[in-house]
Design a protein around this motif. Structure first.
Motif, mmCIF file in Angstrom:
data_model
loop_
_atom_site.group_PDB
_atom_site.id
_atom_site.type_symbol
_atom_site.label_atom_id
_atom_site.label_comp_id
_atom_site.label_asym_id
_atom_site.label_seq_id
_atom_site.Cartn_x
_atom_site.Cartn_y
_atom_site.Cartn_z
ATOM 1 N N PRO A 1 0.792 -1.239 0.000
ATOM 2 C CA PRO A 1 0.000 0.000 0.000
ATOM 3 C C PRO A 1 0.820 1.283 0.000
ATOM 4 O O PRO A 1 0.252 2.376 0.082
ATOM 5 N N GLU A 2 2.143 1.183 -0.107
ATOM 6 C CA GLU A 2 2.987 2.363 0.046
ATOM 7 C C GLU A 2 2.585 3.524 -0.872
ATOM 8 O O GLU A 2 2.505 4.676 -0.446
ATOM 9 N N LEU B 1 4.261 7.094 -0.851
ATOM 10 C CA LEU B 1 5.616 6.578 -0.668
ATOM 11 C C LEU B 1 5.918 5.477 -1.689
ATOM 12 O O LEU B 1 5.012 4.765 -2.113
ATOM 13 N N PRO B 2 7.181 5.295 -2.054
ATOM 14 C CA PRO B 2 7.552 4.124 -2.845
ATOM 15 C C PRO B 2 7.907 2.967 -1.916
ATOM 16 O O PRO B 2 8.401 3.186 -0.805
ATOM 17 N N LEU C 1 1.499 -4.818 -8.951
ATOM 18 C CA LEU C 1 1.222 -4.755 -7.516
ATOM 19 C C LEU C 1 1.760 -3.475 -6.889
ATOM 20 O O LEU C 1 1.096 -2.843 -6.066
ATOM 21 N N CYS C 2 2.984 -3.087 -7.271
ATOM 22 C CA CYS C 2 3.596 -1.901 -6.671
ATOM 23 C C CYS C 2 2.910 -0.614 -7.115
ATOM 24 O O CYS C 2 2.841 0.350 -6.349
ATOM 25 N N HIS D 1 17.474 6.865 -0.692
ATOM 26 C CA HIS D 1 17.465 8.304 -0.964
ATOM 27 C C HIS D 1 16.166 8.711 -1.658
ATOM 28 O O HIS D 1 15.599 9.782 -1.368
ATOM 29 N N LYS D 2 15.680 7.879 -2.550
ATOM 30 C CA LYS D 2 14.409 8.173 -3.211
ATOM 31 C C LYS D 2 13.259 8.142 -2.205
ATOM 32 O O LYS D 2 12.323 8.952 -2.274
ATOM 33 N N PHE D 3 13.337 7.220 -1.258
ATOM 34 C CA PHE D 3 12.325 7.115 -0.217
ATOM 35 C C PHE D 3 12.298 8.393 0.619
ATOM 36 O O PHE D 3 11.236 8.956 0.895
#
Length: 270
Positions: free
Chosen positions: A143-144, A149-150, A170-171, A241-243
């Motif tokens: 569910p991010e 969020l990734p 799914l992502c 870092h992307k997060f």
């Protein structure tokens, strides 16, 4: 093996099988920083021990793991680090990724028992297991992205587990599904509907595992995991870092607030 002292885990070692029970049932066993650190310590101890042949991961209270503890993550604040300072959000994300990588590469056989919520980080734990059982009605999902969020540290393991095509779907949708669908996707290996059925399946699997030579199993895992030949740590560093950038963006505060207020985020109402 001397079992470490833990606050958020219950540990039991019997005849070479270490059962690790995530024990935050009030939070559906969400992964707090303490739990991540304790899991990391347990995995390090298993790697250093010749006593453990198999590790069973399970959650207390009928749930496997509902993902990361967003409340604790957000409590650290969103202020960017100063010059030369480590980014706490990057460190939080990477600690979780390192824990998953350690679980994935353990010489012991890792068995996940997926029940109730198997979401986000819990989905990641299922993906790094060698063998997974799921209750037919367990709820799986990533569910991010619905929270801005990734699934930064999870996505690489999802791709390894079920392939790029299914991982993309799914992502990028946050779709949730039951244990029977997890079996169809190859995420888990068997489903069960009752505890006695699970125990029969688990006992049979453990018998097979313990009939294999431990060093041969460890070497076999190393060979299998080396097939992709990519630097997972570099990939996870970049993902962390992307997060962090997403956490400080415009979507995450709204997505997390909406989740906590039990409402849909603004973009879901468009």
């Amino acid at each position: 093996m001397d079992l470490p002292q833990t606050q958020t885990l219950q540990l039991s070692l019997e005849r070479g099988v270490l059962t690790v029970t995530l024990n935050r049932p009030e939070a559906k066993n969400a992964l707090s920083p303490t739990m991540i650190a304790e899991l990391t310590g347990v995995f390090d101890a298993v790697r250093a021990s010749a006593d453990v042949r198999a590790v069973i991961l399970r959650g207390a209270g009928g749930h496997f793991c509902a993902g990361g503890d967003l409340k604790e993550m957000m409590a650290g604040g969103l202020k960017p680090p100063g010059a030369g300072e480590a980014d706490p959000i990057v460190e939080y994300s990477r600690r979780f990724g390192r824990m998953l990588h350690k679980a994935s590469t353990l010489p012991a056989v890792v068995i996940a028992i997926c029940e109730g919520a198997v979401l986000g980080g819990g989905f990641g734990l299922a993906c790094v297991s060698d063998i997974a059982f799921a209750h037919a009605e367990a709820k799986f999902g990533l569910p991010e992205t619905t929270r801005g969020l990734p699934p930064a540290q999870i996505a690489p393991f999802v791709v390894e587990r079920i392939g790029l095509t299914q991982a993309r779907r799914l992502c990028l949708t946050g779709a949730q599904f039951r244990g029977t669908r997890a079996l169809e996707l190859g995420l888990v290996h068997e489903v069960f509907t009752a505890e006695d059925e699970l125990q029969v399946k688990l006992a049979d699997t453990l018998k097979q595992v313990l009939e294999c030579a431990p060093h041969a199993n460890a070497v076999t895992k190393e060979i299998i995991l080396g097939v992709a030949q990519r630097d997972m740590d570099v990939l996870l560093d970049q993902a962390a870092h992307k997060f962090a950038a997403c956490v400080r963006g415009t979507e995450a505060p709204e997505g997390i607030l909406a989740f906590m207020q039990k409402r849909k985020p603004k973009w879901a109402n468009a």
